[in-house]
Design a protein around this motif. Structure first.
Motif, PDB file in Angstrom:
ATOM      1  N   LEU A 197      16.250  -1.433   0.447  1.00  0.00           N
ATOM      2  CA  LEU A 197      15.507  -2.480   1.153  1.00  0.00           C
ATOM      3  C   LEU A 197      14.945  -1.965   2.470  1.00  0.00           C
ATOM      4  CD1 LEU A 197      17.799  -5.603   0.526  1.00  0.00           C
ATOM      5  CD2 LEU A 197      15.658  -4.998  -0.634  1.00  0.00           C
ATOM      6  N   ARG A 198      15.733  -1.128   3.187  1.00  0.00           N
ATOM      7  CA  ARG A 198      15.231  -0.549   4.443  1.00  0.00           C
ATOM      8  C   ARG A 198      14.036   0.361   4.170  1.00  0.00           C
ATOM      9  NH1 ARG A 198      20.753  -0.539   6.146  1.00  0.00           N
ATOM     10  NH2 ARG A 198      21.091   1.543   5.251  1.00  0.00           N
ATOM     11  N   ARG A 199      14.104   1.077   3.096  1.00  0.00           N
ATOM     12  CA  ARG A 199      12.972   1.963   2.753  1.00  0.00           C
ATOM     13  C   ARG A 199      11.724   1.126   2.435  1.00  0.00           C
ATOM     14  NH1 ARG A 199      12.375   5.987  -2.348  1.00  0.00           N
ATOM     15  NH2 ARG A 199      10.582   7.179  -1.556  1.00  0.00           N
ATOM     16  N   LEU A 200      11.924  -0.005   1.763  1.00  0.00           N
ATOM     17  CA  LEU A 200      10.814  -0.911   1.484  1.00  0.00           C
ATOM     18  C   LEU A 200      10.185  -1.407   2.780  1.00  0.00           C
ATOM     19  CD1 LEU A 200      12.060  -3.175  -1.477  1.00  0.00           C
ATOM     20  CD2 LEU A 200       9.863  -1.991  -1.384  1.00  0.00           C
ATOM     21  N   GLU A 201      11.014  -1.766   3.713  1.00  0.00           N
ATOM     22  CA  GLU A 201      10.505  -2.269   4.993  1.00  0.00           C
ATOM     23  C   GLU A 201       9.687  -1.192   5.711  1.00  0.00           C
ATOM     24  OE1 GLU A 201      13.700  -5.630   6.424  1.00  0.00           O
ATOM     25  OE2 GLU A 201      14.253  -3.513   6.688  1.00  0.00           O
TER      26      GLU A 201
ATOM     27  N   ALA B 112       8.153   5.969 -11.106  1.00  0.00           N
ATOM     28  CA  ALA B 112       9.566   5.679 -11.351  1.00  0.00           C
ATOM     29  C   ALA B 112      10.267   5.289 -10.045  1.00  0.00           C
ATOM     30  CB  ALA B 112      10.249   6.897 -11.972  1.00  0.00           C
ATOM     31  N   ASP B 113       9.955   5.976  -8.980  1.00  0.00           N
ATOM     32  CA  ASP B 113      10.551   5.654  -7.683  1.00  0.00           C
ATOM     33  C   ASP B 113      10.097   4.270  -7.219  1.00  0.00           C
ATOM     34  OD1 ASP B 113      11.940   5.931  -5.329  1.00  0.00           O
ATOM     35  OD2 ASP B 113      10.460   7.245  -4.367  1.00  0.00           O
ATOM     36  N   ARG B 114       8.798   3.999  -7.386  1.00  0.00           N
ATOM     37  CA  ARG B 114       8.275   2.693  -7.002  1.00  0.00           C
ATOM     38  C   ARG B 114       8.943   1.578  -7.808  1.00  0.00           C
ATOM     39  NH1 ARG B 114       2.746   3.310  -8.008  1.00  0.00           N
ATOM     40  NH2 ARG B 114       3.092   2.644 -10.152  1.00  0.00           N
ATOM     41  N   ALA B 115       9.143   1.800  -9.092  1.00  0.00           N
ATOM     42  CA  ALA B 115       9.743   0.780  -9.947  1.00  0.00           C
ATOM     43  C   ALA B 115      11.162   0.449  -9.494  1.00  0.00           C
ATOM     44  CB  ALA B 115       9.755   1.255 -11.402  1.00  0.00           C
ATOM     45  N   VAL B 116      11.925   1.455  -9.044  1.00  0.00           N
ATOM     46  CA  VAL B 116      13.294   1.216  -8.584  1.00  0.00           C
ATOM     47  C   VAL B 116      13.305   0.340  -7.341  1.00  0.00           C
ATOM     48  CG1 VAL B 116      15.317   2.323  -7.545  1.00  0.00           C
ATOM     49  CG2 VAL B 116      14.258   3.320  -9.585  1.00  0.00           C
ATOM     50  N   LEU B 117      12.397   0.608  -6.414  1.00  0.00           N
ATOM     51  CA  LEU B 117      12.351  -0.177  -5.176  1.00  0.00           C
ATOM     52  C   LEU B 117      11.926  -1.623  -5.455  1.00  0.00           C
ATOM     53  CD1 LEU B 117      10.755   2.377  -2.669  1.00  0.00           C
ATOM     54  CD2 LEU B 117      13.167   1.788  -2.961  1.00  0.00           C
TER      55      LEU B 117
ATOM     56  N   GLY C 138       0.795  -1.225   0.000  1.00  0.00           N
ATOM     57  CA  GLY C 138       0.000   0.000   0.000  1.00  0.00           C
ATOM     58  C   GLY C 138       0.825   1.272   0.000  1.00  0.00           C
ATOM     59  N   GLY C 139       1.873   1.329   0.847  1.00  0.00           N
ATOM     60  CA  GLY C 139       2.695   2.529   0.910  1.00  0.00           C
ATOM     61  C   GLY C 139       3.437   2.806  -0.387  1.00  0.00           C
ATOM     62  N   LEU C 140       3.854   1.758  -1.075  1.00  0.00           N
ATOM     63  CA  LEU C 140       4.588   1.961  -2.327  1.00  0.00           C
ATOM     64  C   LEU C 140       3.690   2.489  -3.434  1.00  0.00           C
ATOM     65  CD1 LEU C 140       6.412  -0.302  -0.827  1.00  0.00           C
ATOM     66  CD2 LEU C 140       7.301  -0.719  -3.119  1.00  0.00           C
ATOM     67  N   LEU C 141       2.410   2.144  -3.374  1.00  0.00           N
ATOM     68  CA  LEU C 141       1.494   2.547  -4.441  1.00  0.00           C
ATOM     69  C   LEU C 141       1.313   4.060  -4.500  1.00  0.00           C
ATOM     70  CD1 LEU C 141      -1.256  -0.203  -4.038  1.00  0.00           C
ATOM     71  CD2 LEU C 141       0.754  -0.218  -5.523  1.00  0.00           C
ATOM     72  N   GLU C 142       1.631   4.741  -3.407  1.00  0.00           N
ATOM     73  CA  GLU C 142       1.482   6.192  -3.377  1.00  0.00           C
ATOM     74  C   GLU C 142       2.709   6.915  -3.926  1.00  0.00           C
ATOM     75  OE1 GLU C 142       0.626   7.149   0.639  1.00  0.00           O
ATOM     76  OE2 GLU C 142      -1.192   5.895   0.744  1.00  0.00           O
ATOM     77  N   LEU C 143       3.784   6.179  -4.174  1.00  0.00           N
ATOM     78  CA  LEU C 143       5.013   6.796  -4.677  1.00  0.00           C
ATOM     79  C   LEU C 143       4.900   7.140  -6.153  1.00  0.00           C
ATOM     80  CD1 LEU C 143       7.740   4.494  -3.074  1.00  0.00           C
ATOM     81  CD2 LEU C 143       6.918   6.713  -2.230  1.00  0.00           C
ATOM     82  N   ASP C 144       5.823   7.990  -6.593  1.00  0.00           N
ATOM     83  CA  ASP C 144       5.967   8.251  -8.024  1.00  0.00           C
ATOM     84  C   ASP C 144       6.286   6.924  -8.727  1.00  0.00           C
ATOM     85  OD1 ASP C 144       6.599  10.273 -10.321  1.00  0.00           O
ATOM     86  OD2 ASP C 144       8.304   8.884 -10.263  1.00  0.00           O
TER      87      ASP C 144
END
Length: 399
Positions: free
Chosen positions: A366-370, A329-334, A321-327
């Motif tokens: 990875l820490r940001r993903l967590e 391009a940023d989400r794709a990198v993570l 859910g949190g990643l879906l709110e990102l830009d």
């Protein structure tokens, strides 16, 4: 040498009289004809009942003799009859060479009987010799007509048989499994009822011009039967001996444009419907743009996701859910970093080499993903959810 005498009206009268007289001997000639045919090849007797063969031979010989001396503009009843017999013999399964031999043999009997009927009358013999071309042209035309009708019928019968066999294969792939159907399919397709099978489903783009798969894929220990679908090709694979999915995958790799799915091995023709569904499920685990041909047994997690689209959507929204709110391009990198780390079995160094970045960059991502998912990659349950959510996102989202 003297000039060859041309056929005259008197010659035709002699031939007509000889043919009329010969008609009385037709039963005798038919007896001799069948006796010599059966001595030449016993298959005549195995294919046709004697009485039926005798009646048909009598009719053919009678019409043939009548047409030899008929006026030139007469309807060719002999050719109509030869066309009918050619079709009938093809349906009865008599080899074409035996059909032609029967016509030639009957022609020889008729000609010999005409000459015999002339006795020592030199004038009648001379007249008959002038008619030899007419006699043998008629025999040749009958044999040619029967042959052409035979080949046409044979092709049509073969097409119908192929269609019937393909329909049986389609029924098996659709999950029908009645004993009668399985028995007919096994006999017609020359497949063991209890053999080892796999099903391959290959998606293709109709805009691509390519050679059909079945012309490209051949290998020892496997036999393919292909069916064309609306947007895919289905292949039933009979596996001989100890040939397994490793050999099948290697054979398909690089020879067939993907994406494609391979089912697990099933035992028996009754399991082809289930194998087809599992192969289609494997195909659905290929993300958009993929050209891979994948095995279901190596895509279990992805298969679970695509098999339950509603649950897949909930998994994406809950875990990512949190990643879906990102830009984007940023989400794709993570997500790319997570995918590389998983592919490299949790090695940040190897993942960094694949991503062309420093290993510390991998750790930071990875820490940001967590943080964004509120999950820890060091906890097995959280890692499982993250992995499934990644598959769900890749497989259920538009390209």
């Amino acid at each position: 040498m003297g000039r060859r005498r041309r056929r005259t009206g008197d010659d035709w009268k002699v031939l007509a009289q000889a043919c009329t007289a010969l008609l009385e001997r037709v039963p005798e000639l038919v007896d001799e004809h069948l006796r010599e045919l059966h001595a030449y090849e016993p298959a005549y007797g195995r294919i046709l009942p004697y009485d039926q063969h005798w009646q048909e031979a009598r009719e053919a010989m009678r019409i043939g003799i009548e047409m030899i001396s008929a006026p030139r503009n007469s309807p060719r009843r002999d050719l109509e009859h030869a066309d009918e017999m050619g079709r009938r013999r093809a349906a009865q399964g008599m080899p074409l060479e035996l059909v032609v031999h029967a016509y030639r043999h009957a022609g020889h009997l008729v000609w010999d009987a005409l000459i015999e009927g002339a006795g020592t009358d030199t004038a009648q013999l001379a007249a008959l010799m002038q008619s030899a071309t007419t006699v043998w042209s008629a025999v040749d035309a009958q044999a040619d007509t029967a042959s052409e009708a035979y080949r046409t019928t044979e092709l049509e019968l073969r097409r119908r048989t192929d269609e019937q066999l393909q329909a049986l294969l389609d029924a098996l792939l659709q999950g029908q499994r009645s004993p009668e159907l399985v028995s007919r399919a096994a006999a017609g397709l020359d497949l063991p009822e209890q053999g080892r099978y796999a099903v391959v489903v290959l998606r293709y783009d109709r805009r691509e011009e390519r050679e059909p798969f079945h012309r490209q894929v051949q290998g020892e220990g496997v036999r393919f039967l292909w069916r064309m679908g609306a947007d895919c090709e289905l292949g039933v694979v009979a596996l001989a001996g100890d040939t397994g999915l490793d050999a099948l995958s290697e054979l398909l790799d690089g020879r067939c444009p993907g994406p494609g799915g391979i089912s697990p091995v099933v035992v028996g023709l009754t399991e082809l419907g289930r194998a087809r569904r599992l192969a289609e499920l494997a195909l659905r685990t290929c993300p958009p743009g993929s050209r891979e041909i994948v095995r279901l047994d190596r895509r279990m997690a992805g298969a679970l996701v695509v098999a339950q689209p509603e649950m897949a959507g909930l998994l994406v929204s809950d875990v990512l859910g949190g990643l879906l709110e990102l830009d984007p391009a940023d989400r794709a990198v993570l997500l790319e970093t997570l995918d590389a780390w998983l592919e490299c079995e949790g090695s940040a160094g190897r993942a960094a080499g694949r991503l062309y970045c420093h290993r510390n960059t991998v750790f930071n991502r990875l820490r940001r993903l967590e943080q964004l998912t509120a999950r820890s990659l060091s906890r097995p349950r959280d890692l499982t959810e993250m992995t499934l959510a990644l598959d769900a996102f890749r497989l259920t989202r538009p390209a």
